[in-house]
Design a protein around this motif. Sequence first.
Motif, PDB file in Angstrom:
ATOM      1  N   ASP A  49      39.117  28.956 -18.216  1.00 33.79           N
ATOM      2  CA  ASP A  49      38.101  28.270 -17.401  1.00 33.79           C
ATOM      3  C   ASP A  49      36.905  27.808 -18.226  1.00 33.79           C
ATOM      4  OD1 ASP A  49      39.728  28.865 -15.213  1.00 33.79           O
ATOM      5  OD2 ASP A  49      38.673  30.743 -14.812  1.00 33.79           O
ATOM      6  N   HIS A  50      37.147  27.335 -19.426  1.00 34.89           N
ATOM      7  CA  HIS A  50      36.087  26.920 -20.340  1.00 34.89           C
ATOM      8  C   HIS A  50      35.995  25.393 -20.406  1.00 34.89           C
ATOM      9  CE1 HIS A  50      39.908  27.424 -22.439  1.00 34.89           C
ATOM     10  NE2 HIS A  50      39.559  26.361 -23.125  1.00 34.89           N
ATOM     11  N   THR A  51      35.076  24.920 -21.205  1.00 35.19           N
ATOM     12  CA  THR A  51      34.846  23.494 -21.389  1.00 35.19           C
ATOM     13  C   THR A  51      35.033  23.123 -22.853  1.00 35.19           C
ATOM     14  OG1 THR A  51      33.268  23.456 -19.574  1.00 35.19           O
ATOM     15  CG2 THR A  51      33.117  21.667 -21.160  1.00 35.19           C
ATOM     16  N   MET A  52      35.640  21.960 -23.095  1.00 33.30           N
ATOM     17  CA  MET A  52      35.742  21.412 -24.444  1.00 33.30           C
ATOM     18  C   MET A  52      35.102  20.035 -24.438  1.00 33.30           C
ATOM     19  SD  MET A  52      39.360  22.258 -26.271  1.00 33.30           S
ATOM     20  CE  MET A  52      40.360  21.251 -25.206  1.00 33.30           C
ATOM     21  N   ALA A  53      34.519  19.655 -25.590  1.00 34.08           N
ATOM     22  CA  ALA A  53      33.910  18.328 -25.713  1.00 34.08           C
ATOM     23  C   ALA A  53      34.053  17.844 -27.143  1.00 34.08           C
ATOM     24  CB  ALA A  53      32.430  18.394 -25.338  1.00 34.08           C
ATOM     25  N   GLN A  59      34.848  16.931 -35.115  1.00 39.43           N
ATOM     26  CA  GLN A  59      34.501  18.202 -34.489  1.00 39.43           C
ATOM     27  C   GLN A  59      34.726  18.202 -32.980  1.00 39.43           C
ATOM     28  OE1 GLN A  59      30.399  18.611 -35.756  1.00 39.43           O
ATOM     29  NE2 GLN A  59      31.037  20.071 -37.332  1.00 39.43           N
ATOM     30  N   ILE A  60      35.168  19.360 -32.497  1.00 35.46           N
ATOM     31  CA  ILE A  60      35.339  19.608 -31.070  1.00 35.46           C
ATOM     32  C   ILE A  60      34.596  20.899 -30.752  1.00 35.46           C
ATOM     33  CG2 ILE A  60      36.999  20.223 -29.259  1.00 35.46           C
ATOM     34  CD1 ILE A  60      39.067  18.528 -30.799  1.00 35.46           C
ATOM     35  N   ALA A  61      33.860  20.918 -29.653  1.00 36.61           N
ATOM     36  CA  ALA A  61      33.154  22.121 -29.221  1.00 36.61           C
ATOM     37  C   ALA A  61      33.891  22.757 -28.057  1.00 36.61           C
ATOM     38  CB  ALA A  61      31.730  21.785 -28.803  1.00 36.61           C
ATOM     39  N   ILE A  62      33.861  24.080 -28.002  1.00 37.88           N
ATOM     40  CA  ILE A  62      34.401  24.823 -26.866  1.00 37.88           C
ATOM     41  C   ILE A  62      33.319  25.811 -26.435  1.00 37.88           C
ATOM     42  CG2 ILE A  62      35.520  26.589 -28.285  1.00 37.88           C
ATOM     43  CD1 ILE A  62      37.831  26.526 -26.258  1.00 37.88           C
ATOM     44  N   LEU A  63      33.088  25.912 -25.129  1.00 36.86           N
ATOM     45  CA  LEU A  63      32.025  26.791 -24.668  1.00 36.86           C
ATOM     46  C   LEU A  63      32.290  27.342 -23.285  1.00 36.86           C
ATOM     47  CD1 LEU A  63      29.284  24.724 -23.131  1.00 36.86           C
ATOM     48  CD2 LEU A  63      30.764  23.584 -24.759  1.00 36.86           C
ATOM     49  N   GLY A  64      31.629  28.449 -23.023  1.00 40.80           N
ATOM     50  CA  GLY A  64      31.698  29.061 -21.706  1.00 40.80           C
ATOM     51  C   GLY A  64      33.054  29.611 -21.361  1.00 40.80           C
ATOM     52  N   GLY A  65      33.337  29.635 -20.064  1.00 43.82           N
ATOM     53  CA  GLY A  65      34.570  30.216 -19.570  1.00 43.82           C
ATOM     54  C   GLY A  65      34.434  31.715 -19.382  1.00 43.82           C
ATOM     55  N   PHE A  73      31.959  36.650 -18.439  1.00 41.81           N
ATOM     56  CA  PHE A  73      31.570  35.349 -18.960  1.00 41.81           C
ATOM     57  C   PHE A  73      31.635  35.346 -20.489  1.00 41.81           C
ATOM     58  CE2 PHE A  73      28.080  32.503 -20.406  1.00 41.81           C
ATOM     59  CZ  PHE A  73      28.617  31.310 -19.951  1.00 41.81           C
ATOM     60  N   CYS A  74      32.205  34.310 -21.076  1.00 41.43           N
ATOM     61  CA  CYS A  74      32.187  34.120 -22.535  1.00 41.43           C
ATOM     62  C   CYS A  74      30.892  33.392 -22.862  1.00 41.43           C
ATOM     63  CB  CYS A  74      33.376  33.290 -23.011  1.00 41.43           C
ATOM     64  SG  CYS A  74      34.942  34.126 -22.915  1.00 41.43           S
ATOM     65  N   SER A  75      30.040  34.024 -23.591  1.00 40.35           N
ATOM     66  CA  SER A  75      28.713  33.456 -23.836  1.00 40.35           C
ATOM     67  C   SER A  75      28.587  32.815 -25.216  1.00 40.35           C
ATOM     68  CB  SER A  75      27.655  34.547 -23.680  1.00 40.35           C
ATOM     69  OG  SER A  75      27.897  35.572 -24.623  1.00 40.35           O
ATOM     70  N   THR A  76      29.701  32.352 -25.774  1.00 41.05           N
ATOM     71  CA  THR A  76      29.636  31.755 -27.107  1.00 41.05           C
ATOM     72  C   THR A  76      30.054  30.287 -27.098  1.00 41.05           C
ATOM     73  OG1 THR A  76      31.892  32.471 -27.601  1.00 41.05           O
ATOM     74  CG2 THR A  76      30.106  33.936 -28.284  1.00 41.05           C
ATOM     75  N   VAL A  77      29.570  29.582 -28.124  1.00 39.05           N
ATOM     76  CA  VAL A  77      29.977  28.205 -28.397  1.00 39.05           C
ATOM     77  C   VAL A  77      30.668  28.229 -29.754  1.00 39.05           C
ATOM     78  CG1 VAL A  77      29.214  25.835 -28.809  1.00 39.05           C
ATOM     79  CG2 VAL A  77      28.013  27.266 -27.132  1.00 39.05           C
ATOM     80  N   GLU A  78      31.863  27.645 -29.812  1.00 40.59           N
ATOM     81  CA  GLU A  78      32.605  27.552 -31.061  1.00 40.59           C
ATOM     82  C   GLU A  78      32.808  26.074 -31.388  1.00 40.59           C
ATOM     83  OE1 GLU A  78      36.278  29.795 -30.800  1.00 40.59           O
ATOM     84  OE2 GLU A  78      35.275  31.343 -29.630  1.00 40.59           O
ATOM     85  N   ILE A  79      32.811  25.755 -32.667  1.00 41.81           N
ATOM     86  CA  ILE A  79      33.022  24.391 -33.135  1.00 41.81           C
ATOM     87  C   ILE A  79      34.291  24.367 -33.980  1.00 41.81           C
ATOM     88  CG2 ILE A  79      32.092  22.456 -34.472  1.00 41.81           C
ATOM     89  CD1 ILE A  79      30.379  23.069 -32.046  1.00 41.81           C
ATOM     90  N   TYR A  80      35.182  23.425 -33.649  1.00 43.03           N
ATOM     91  CA  TYR A  80      36.417  23.261 -34.412  1.00 43.03           C
ATOM     92  C   TYR A  80      36.249  22.115 -35.398  1.00 43.03           C
ATOM     93  CZ  TYR A  80      41.284  22.382 -35.536  1.00 43.03           C
ATOM     94  OH  TYR A  80      42.464  22.193 -36.215  1.00 43.03           O
ATOM     95  N   ASP A  81      36.584  22.369 -36.658  1.00 42.76           N
ATOM     96  CA  ASP A  81      36.550  21.356 -37.709  1.00 42.76           C
ATOM     97  C   ASP A  81      37.961  20.811 -37.879  1.00 42.76           C
ATOM     98  OD1 ASP A  81      36.765  20.098 -40.280  1.00 42.76           O
ATOM     99  OD2 ASP A  81      34.957  21.158 -40.928  1.00 42.76           O
ATOM    100  N   LEU A  82      38.170  19.558 -37.485  1.00 42.03           N
ATOM    101  CA  LEU A  82      39.504  18.956 -37.529  1.00 42.03           C
ATOM    102  C   LEU A  82      40.047  18.831 -38.949  1.00 42.03           C
ATOM    103  CD1 LEU A  82      38.632  16.382 -34.845  1.00 42.03           C
ATOM    104  CD2 LEU A  82      40.691  17.753 -34.717  1.00 42.03           C
ATOM    105  N   LYS A  83      39.206  18.526 -39.903  1.00 42.11           N
ATOM    106  CA  LYS A  83      39.672  18.373 -41.284  1.00 42.11           C
ATOM    107  C   LYS A  83      40.060  19.705 -41.913  1.00 42.11           C
ATOM    108  CE  LYS A  83      37.295  14.096 -42.328  1.00 42.11           C
ATOM    109  NZ  LYS A  83      36.334  13.414 -43.177  1.00 42.11           N
ATOM    110  N   TYR A  90      29.148  28.966 -33.345  1.00 42.03           N
ATOM    111  CA  TYR A  90      27.979  28.102 -33.371  1.00 42.03           C
ATOM    112  C   TYR A  90      26.747  28.794 -32.794  1.00 42.03           C
ATOM    113  CZ  TYR A  90      24.923  24.116 -32.678  1.00 42.03           C
ATOM    114  OH  TYR A  90      23.848  23.261 -32.698  1.00 42.03           O
ATOM    115  N   SER A  91      26.854  29.276 -31.550  1.00 38.18           N
ATOM    116  CA  SER A  91      25.702  29.926 -30.934  1.00 38.18           C
ATOM    117  C   SER A  91      26.088  30.716 -29.692  1.00 38.18           C
ATOM    118  CB  SER A  91      24.618  28.902 -30.573  1.00 38.18           C
ATOM    119  OG  SER A  91      25.053  28.129 -29.469  1.00 38.18           O
ATOM    120  N   GLN A  92      25.137  31.451 -29.182  1.00 41.13           N
ATOM    121  CA  GLN A  92      25.267  32.165 -27.912  1.00 41.13           C
ATOM    122  C   GLN A  92      24.712  31.277 -26.798  1.00 41.13           C
ATOM    123  OE1 GLN A  92      27.232  35.137 -28.977  1.00 41.13           O
ATOM    124  NE2 GLN A  92      26.185  35.721 -27.139  1.00 41.13           N
TER     125      GLN A  92
END
Length: 94
Positions: A49-53, A59-65, A73-83, A90-92
Amino acid sequence: MYNSILDAIYISGGNTKARGEVKLDAFVKYDPKHNKFTKMAELISERVDHTMAVIDENQIAILGGRDPSENAFCSTVEIYDLKANRWMFYSQIR
């Protein structure tokens, strides 16, 4: 999530009841042009139940859920590096 920059669909996290309530840290890229799935680097935090952008073409961000095993609740933001094919913390979320 569809990334029009890379013409791909990205699928992340979730859970399955096929083997009990198993939470997933999966991250998969689907190439609709070639009808091909590719397993990418696993998420740092398993979540549903999270969000991606899309941030940009690299880069792609994933957060919440939430964490399905703890129903918290997942209180973190993660950043995916495609390369680099890796996730970075990333942050709380406050």
